[in-house]
Scaffold this motif. Structure first.
Motif, PDB file in Angstrom:
ATOM      1  N   PHE A   1       0.817  -1.213   0.000  1.00 16.77           N
ATOM      2  CA  PHE A   1       0.000   0.000   0.000  1.00 16.77           C
ATOM      3  C   PHE A   1       0.855   1.269   0.000  1.00 16.77           C
ATOM      4  CE2 PHE A   1      -2.738  -3.269   1.791  1.00 16.77           C
ATOM      5  CZ  PHE A   1      -3.937  -3.031   1.151  1.00 16.77           C
ATOM      6  N   MET A   2       2.157   1.127   0.237  1.00 14.59           N
ATOM      7  CA  MET A   2       3.035   2.283   0.384  1.00 14.59           C
ATOM      8  C   MET A   2       3.313   3.059  -0.907  1.00 14.59           C
ATOM      9  SD  MET A   2       4.162   3.169   3.409  1.00 14.59           S
ATOM     10  CE  MET A   2       5.888   3.668   3.349  1.00 14.59           C
TER      11      MET A   2
ATOM     12  N   LEU B   1       0.218  12.662   6.227  1.00 15.35           N
ATOM     13  CA  LEU B   1      -0.709  11.548   6.453  1.00 15.35           C
ATOM     14  C   LEU B   1       0.018  10.215   6.375  1.00 15.35           C
ATOM     15  CD1 LEU B   1      -3.802  12.732   4.370  1.00 15.35           C
ATOM     16  CD2 LEU B   1      -3.610  12.632   6.859  1.00 15.35           C
ATOM     17  N   ARG B   2       0.937  10.115   5.431  1.00 17.06           N
ATOM     18  CA  ARG B   2       1.661   8.855   5.225  1.00 17.06           C
ATOM     19  C   ARG B   2       2.695   8.587   6.304  1.00 17.06           C
ATOM     20  NH1 ARG B   2       6.245   7.201   2.464  1.00 17.06           N
ATOM     21  NH2 ARG B   2       6.797   9.311   1.816  1.00 17.06           N
TER      22      ARG B   2
ATOM     23  N   TYR C   1      -0.359   2.098   7.071  1.00 20.06           N
ATOM     24  CA  TYR C   1      -0.032   2.024   5.649  1.00 20.06           C
ATOM     25  C   TYR C   1      -1.302   1.902   4.809  1.00 20.06           C
ATOM     26  CZ  TYR C   1       4.920   1.040   6.797  1.00 20.06           C
ATOM     27  OH  TYR C   1       6.215   1.099   7.250  1.00 20.06           O
ATOM     28  N   VAL C   2      -2.202   1.051   5.263  1.00 18.35           N
ATOM     29  CA  VAL C   2      -3.452   0.798   4.528  1.00 18.35           C
ATOM     30  C   VAL C   2      -4.330   2.046   4.514  1.00 18.35           C
ATOM     31  CG1 VAL C   2      -5.537  -0.605   4.411  1.00 18.35           C
ATOM     32  CG2 VAL C   2      -3.358  -1.656   5.102  1.00 18.35           C
ATOM     33  N   ILE C   3      -4.511   2.658   5.685  1.00 18.81           N
ATOM     34  CA  ILE C   3      -5.412   3.816   5.800  1.00 18.81           C
ATOM     35  C   ILE C   3      -4.887   5.013   5.016  1.00 18.81           C
ATOM     36  CG2 ILE C   3      -6.411   5.496   7.417  1.00 18.81           C
ATOM     37  CD1 ILE C   3      -6.424   3.253   9.530  1.00 18.81           C
ATOM     38  N   SER C   4      -3.576   5.281   5.100  1.00 20.97           N
ATOM     39  CA  SER C   4      -3.006   6.473   4.452  1.00 20.97           C
ATOM     40  C   SER C   4      -3.030   6.382   2.931  1.00 20.97           C
ATOM     41  CB  SER C   4      -1.574   6.706   4.941  1.00 20.97           C
ATOM     42  OG  SER C   4      -0.727   5.639   4.565  1.00 20.97           O
TER      43      SER C   4
ATOM     44  N   ILE D   1      -1.346   9.615  10.887  1.00 19.16           N
ATOM     45  CA  ILE D   1      -2.220   8.458  11.113  1.00 19.16           C
ATOM     46  C   ILE D   1      -1.550   7.449  12.047  1.00 19.16           C
ATOM     47  CG2 ILE D   1      -3.319   6.477  10.006  1.00 19.16           C
ATOM     48  CD1 ILE D   1      -3.775   8.258   7.555  1.00 19.16           C
ATOM     49  N   PHE D   2      -0.266   7.190  11.830  1.00 15.59           N
ATOM     50  CA  PHE D   2       0.427   6.156  12.591  1.00 15.59           C
ATOM     51  C   PHE D   2       0.556   6.473  14.080  1.00 15.59           C
ATOM     52  CE2 PHE D   2       4.773   4.732  14.044  1.00 15.59           C
ATOM     53  CZ  PHE D   2       4.375   3.447  14.379  1.00 15.59           C
TER      54      PHE D   2
END
Length: 454
Positions: A375-376, A401-402, A431-434, A406-407
């Motif tokens: 996802f990255m 965000l990445r 990773y998935v959400i961002s 989020i993390f």
């Protein structure tokens, strides 16, 4: 009549604007991938050598890597900022402007490194605890970080020089300097640590010496006329507007690296509740995943100069083609490497620390991390394209965000409610959400990008 420098510039311009983008990305990505892989191997070798001194010493490497990420963050801000602007100016054939940006970026970074070195040495005791040291790790971390601080000015400036070489489309020259430093470091570790009996101080000394050697090699590329841009004190423009332009363009890189550093500190603190084994395990997993992601990141960094140069030359179709090829190439390569690591996750962790508790914690975390790495590239390539084309705000949002927005809250929440399992799960979930907002940002940019060249 054209001079030799003029011929070289014209040749490089044709290379960057006429070579098929698939071929050009591979040409520029290979030196970058090699550089990143060797650097990642060095990080892992360093971790493995220090691991022989004990779990606390191994944890200290992870702690100090968090500080090195701060140095890298500032270096990438000046390097990506000056490199992106420099590349667009070369695409516009504004060579005097390119010289001014290169010189201003270089000296701004060097003086920033001196300030970091002085402040770090003065406040070294609180610094190592701020970075996440435990009482048993702190003595090792303090010894190691002293040498890192001594090399801070050249370490920071080397990132700038390497990025400017990449953005000129001469990644192979940057590879020479970075590889020389990393290889010397790997050779110096066992010599200073065990041959001279210096322990963790030997690892620090090896790192500092190799950074100085790598710096002078990189600088020589500009001083010997191997580049299109030139570095000189006379070309510096110290006006706030120019320095601010460089910093603003490189700001997404500062956000990315700074948030990653803060996240590493928080991760070390949360992992510290599970002993030195927790800190060591998560540090090892972070190093291994950085190695895996280096393949995709190297391809993305091969894309950046093509994107910036052709955007400056108003060849928008090449920017679009390069983006889609980069995404496909990066995802495919990352998937293959991630699967290889997942299939032997326990053995990979054991290479660095043969401690049953470290292996137990690290194996599950490594499987989760590698499983989510696919996802990255969405967020990474989106940020690179936005930054390279001068879309600072959008690039900064995508980067933040990445990298940690989020993390960090996910890590704190999951650590409270799921304990060690939550610490292992936080980064993969982020990773998935961002990837979702990054995808929307990509769609926005591609729709905005002109379809016809000018």
């Amino acid at each position: 009549m054209k001079t030799a420098a003029g011929n070289d510039r014209e040749k490089q311009y044709k290379k960057m604007t006429e070579t098929p983008v698939q071929k050009l990305i591979v040409i520029l990505a290979i030196p970058t991938i090699i550089t990143m892989l060797i650097t990642s191997v060095y990080n892992m070798v360093d971790t493995a050598f220090v691991g022989q001194l004990g779990t606390s010493a191994s944890g200290a490497v992870g702690i100090v890597f968090g500080f090195m990420a701060i140095i890298q963050a500032i270096g990438f801000m000046f390097g990506q900022g000056s490199g992106s602007i420099l590349s667009r100016k070369l695409g516009q054939k504004d060579y005097e402007g390119a010289n001014m940006i290169a010189s201003t970026g270089f000296f701004s970074a060097f003086f920033s490194g001196i300030i970091i070195m002085i402040l770090g040495l003065v406040f070294i005791d609180p610094l190592v605890y701020l970075l996440g040291s435990t009482p048993t790790i702190a003595p090792y971390a303090k010894t190691y970080i002293t040498y890192i601080l001594a090399a801070a000015p050249v370490m920071l400036t080397s990132f700038v020089l390497n990025n400017m070489l990449r953005y000129e489309g001469k990644a192979s020259l940057g590879m020479i300097g970075m590889l020389a430093g990393s290889i010397l470091n790997m050779a110096g570790d066992p010599i200073f640590m065990f041959g001279f009996g210096m322990g963790i101080a030997g690892a620090g000394l090896s790192t500092a010496l190799s950074q100085y050697i790598g710096f002078f090699i990189l600088l020589s590329m500009f001083l010997r006329g191997r580049t299109q841009s030139r570095i000189s004190f006379r070309a510096v423009n110290p006006s706030p507007g120019v320095v601010l332009d460089i910093c603003a363009t490189g700001f997404p890189s500062l956000i990315r690296q700074s948030l990653a550093s803060v996240a590493t500190m928080i991760l070390n603190k949360e992992s510290g509740f599970y002993g030195d084994a927790g800190v060591a395990a998560m540090s090892i997993v972070s190093r291994v995943c950085m190695f895996v992601f280096s393949f995709a990141l190297g391809i993305g960094q091969g894309f950046q100069p093509i994107c910036a140069f052709n955007y400056g030359a108003r060849k928008y179709s090449r920017v679009r083609k390069a983006f889609f090829y980069t995404m496909i190439f990066a995802e495919g390569l990352l998937l293959l490497v991630s699967l290889a690591v997942i299939m032997n996750a326990g053995g990979v962790v054991q290479v660095f620390r043969d401690d049953p508790k470290v292996i137990e914690i690290g194996t599950r975390a490594l499987i989760l991390y590698c499983g989510s790495l696919i996802f990255m590239p969405v967020g990474t390539v989106a940020e690179m394209m936005l930054q390279s084309t001068g879309h600072r705000l959008q690039a900064s949002i995508t980067s933040s965000l990445r990298s940690g927005v989020i993390f960090i809250p996910l890590l704190i929440l999951l650590a409270r409610f799921r304990g060690l399992a939550g610490i292992q799960e936080a980064q993969p979930l982020s990773y998935v959400i961002s990837a979702i907002p990054s995808l929307f940002m990509l769609i926005w940019f591609l729709r905005k990008l002109p379809r016809e060249d000018m």
